[in-house]
Motif scaffolding. Structure first.
Motif, PDB file in Angstrom:
ATOM      1  N   GLN A  10       0.782  -1.128   0.024  1.00 11.25           N
ATOM      2  CA  GLN A  10       0.063   0.036   0.015  1.00 11.25           C
ATOM      3  C   GLN A  10       0.867   1.308   0.107  1.00 11.25           C
ATOM      4  O   GLN A  10       0.529   2.296  -0.703  1.00 11.25           O
ATOM      5  CB  GLN A  10      -0.675  -0.012   1.179  1.00 11.25           C
ATOM      6  N   ASN A  11       1.945   1.398   0.755  1.00  2.48           N
ATOM      7  CA  ASN A  11       2.651   2.550   0.836  1.00  2.48           C
ATOM      8  C   ASN A  11       3.636   2.526  -0.582  1.00  2.48           C
ATOM      9  O   ASN A  11       3.867   3.642  -0.997  1.00  2.48           O
ATOM     10  CB  ASN A  11       3.881   2.364   2.196  1.00  2.48           C
ATOM     11  N   LEU A  12       3.550   1.587  -1.304  1.00  4.07           N
ATOM     12  CA  LEU A  12       4.298   1.742  -2.534  1.00  4.07           C
ATOM     13  C   LEU A  12       3.451   1.883  -3.694  1.00  4.07           C
ATOM     14  O   LEU A  12       4.060   1.804  -4.941  1.00  4.07           O
ATOM     15  CB  LEU A  12       5.612   0.620  -2.504  1.00  4.07           C
ATOM     16  N   ARG A  13       2.221   1.923  -3.621  1.00  8.04           N
ATOM     17  CA  ARG A  13       1.255   2.101  -4.646  1.00  8.04           C
ATOM     18  C   ARG A  13       1.638   3.356  -5.666  1.00  8.04           C
ATOM     19  O   ARG A  13       1.701   4.567  -5.007  1.00  8.04           O
ATOM     20  CB  ARG A  13      -0.179   2.288  -4.144  1.00  8.04           C
ATOM     21  N   LEU A  14       1.762   3.133  -6.851  1.00  8.61           N
ATOM     22  CA  LEU A  14       1.949   4.168  -7.687  1.00  8.61           C
ATOM     23  C   LEU A  14       0.642   4.604  -8.369  1.00  8.61           C
ATOM     24  O   LEU A  14      -0.512   3.840  -8.546  1.00  8.61           O
ATOM     25  CB  LEU A  14       2.857   3.694  -8.976  1.00  8.61           C
ATOM     26  N   ILE A  15       0.399   5.948  -8.524  1.00  7.85           N
ATOM     27  CA  ILE A  15      -0.733   6.502  -8.929  1.00  7.85           C
ATOM     28  C   ILE A  15      -0.464   7.666  -9.956  1.00  7.85           C
ATOM     29  O   ILE A  15       0.547   7.990 -10.101  1.00  7.85           O
ATOM     30  CB  ILE A  15      -1.488   7.191  -7.828  1.00  7.85           C
ATOM     31  N   ARG A  16      -1.415   7.550 -10.970  1.00  2.76           N
ATOM     32  CA  ARG A  16      -1.127   8.537 -12.170  1.00  2.76           C
ATOM     33  C   ARG A  16      -1.646   9.916 -12.098  1.00  2.76           C
ATOM     34  O   ARG A  16      -2.421   9.985 -11.002  1.00  2.76           O
ATOM     35  CB  ARG A  16      -1.727   7.832 -13.315  1.00  2.76           C
ATOM     36  N   ARG A  17      -1.267  10.763 -12.925  1.00  4.38           N
ATOM     37  CA  ARG A  17      -1.560  12.107 -12.670  1.00  4.38           C
ATOM     38  C   ARG A  17      -3.047  12.460 -12.423  1.00  4.38           C
ATOM     39  O   ARG A  17      -3.501  13.267 -11.472  1.00  4.38           O
ATOM     40  CB  ARG A  17      -1.099  13.110 -14.092  1.00  4.38           C
ATOM     41  N   LYS A  18      -3.862  11.676 -13.158  1.00  5.98           N
ATOM     42  CA  LYS A  18      -5.405  12.123 -13.025  1.00  5.98           C
ATOM     43  C   LYS A  18      -5.724  11.747 -11.428  1.00  5.98           C
ATOM     44  O   LYS A  18      -6.585  12.417 -10.914  1.00  5.98           O
ATOM     45  CB  LYS A  18      -6.265  11.360 -13.978  1.00  5.98           C
ATOM     46  N   GLU A  19      -5.058  10.838 -10.841  1.00  4.05           N
ATOM     47  CA  GLU A  19      -5.729  10.268  -9.435  1.00  4.05           C
ATOM     48  C   GLU A  19      -4.908  11.431  -8.699  1.00  4.05           C
ATOM     49  O   GLU A  19      -5.661  11.775  -7.541  1.00  4.05           O
ATOM     50  CB  GLU A  19      -5.306   9.016  -9.293  1.00  4.05           C
ATOM     51  N   VAL A  20      -3.730  11.820  -9.017  1.00  2.00           N
ATOM     52  CA  VAL A  20      -3.184  12.786  -7.982  1.00  2.00           C
ATOM     53  C   VAL A  20      -3.988  14.116  -8.121  1.00  2.00           C
ATOM     54  O   VAL A  20      -4.187  14.761  -7.045  1.00  2.00           O
ATOM     55  CB  VAL A  20      -1.597  13.313  -8.571  1.00  2.00           C
ATOM     56  N   VAL A  51       4.932   8.707 -16.072  1.00  2.00           N
ATOM     57  CA  VAL A  51       5.404   8.782 -14.865  1.00  2.00           C
ATOM     58  C   VAL A  51       4.144   8.486 -13.941  1.00  2.00           C
ATOM     59  O   VAL A  51       2.976   8.542 -14.308  1.00  2.00           O
ATOM     60  CB  VAL A  51       5.981  10.499 -14.593  1.00  2.00           C
ATOM     61  N   ALA A  52       4.399   8.314 -12.634  1.00  2.00           N
ATOM     62  CA  ALA A  52       3.644   8.035 -11.284  1.00  2.00           C
ATOM     63  C   ALA A  52       4.076   8.505 -10.299  1.00  2.00           C
ATOM     64  O   ALA A  52       5.218   8.922 -10.141  1.00  2.00           O
ATOM     65  CB  ALA A  52       3.375   6.710 -11.471  1.00  2.00           C
ATOM     66  N   TRP A  53       3.198   8.872  -9.323  1.00  2.00           N
ATOM     67  CA  TRP A  53       3.559   9.390  -8.026  1.00  2.00           C
ATOM     68  C   TRP A  53       3.446   8.298  -7.059  1.00  2.00           C
ATOM     69  O   TRP A  53       2.458   7.379  -6.938  1.00  2.00           O
ATOM     70  CB  TRP A  53       2.780  10.544  -7.617  1.00  2.00           C
ATOM     71  N   LEU A  54       4.218   8.331  -5.929  1.00  2.00           N
ATOM     72  CA  LEU A  54       3.949   7.344  -4.952  1.00  2.00           C
ATOM     73  C   LEU A  54       2.888   7.877  -3.939  1.00  2.00           C
ATOM     74  O   LEU A  54       2.803   9.177  -3.445  1.00  2.00           O
ATOM     75  CB  LEU A  54       5.102   7.332  -3.891  1.00  2.00           C
TER      76      LEU A  54
END
Length: 77
Positions: A10-20, A51-54
């Motif tokens: 869960q701590n390492l889940r990557l999310i894309r810009r739309k979710e950010v 790209v994705a964010w943590l």
């Protein structure tokens, strides 16, 4: 999967810009402007053009904004 591995995943889940954007309320240009100022987490390159964010870093950023607001309200109140 045991509990520790589930928490790590869960701590390492990557999310894309739309979710950010959905989580922060920022548009794309605001995200990149805040990153350029050093005020927002930087993304991780996941492929040549993606790209994705943590998620944990985005959640921490949101928590810091909430804590900042709360401390200002206490000082004013």
């Amino acid at each position: 999967m045991n509990i520790l591995n589930e928490q790590t995943a869960q701590n390492l889940r990557l999310i894309r810009r739309k979710e950010v954007q959905a989580k922060t309320g920022f548009g794309a240009s605001s995200i990149y402007a805040e990153m350029a100022k050093g005020n927002f987490p930087k993304p991780i390159q996941i492929s040549e053009r993606r790209v994705a964010w943590l998620e944990s870093e985005i959640d921490l950023w949101i928590s810091e904004r909430i804590a900042s607001r709360t401390s200002i309200e206490k000082m004013e109140g």
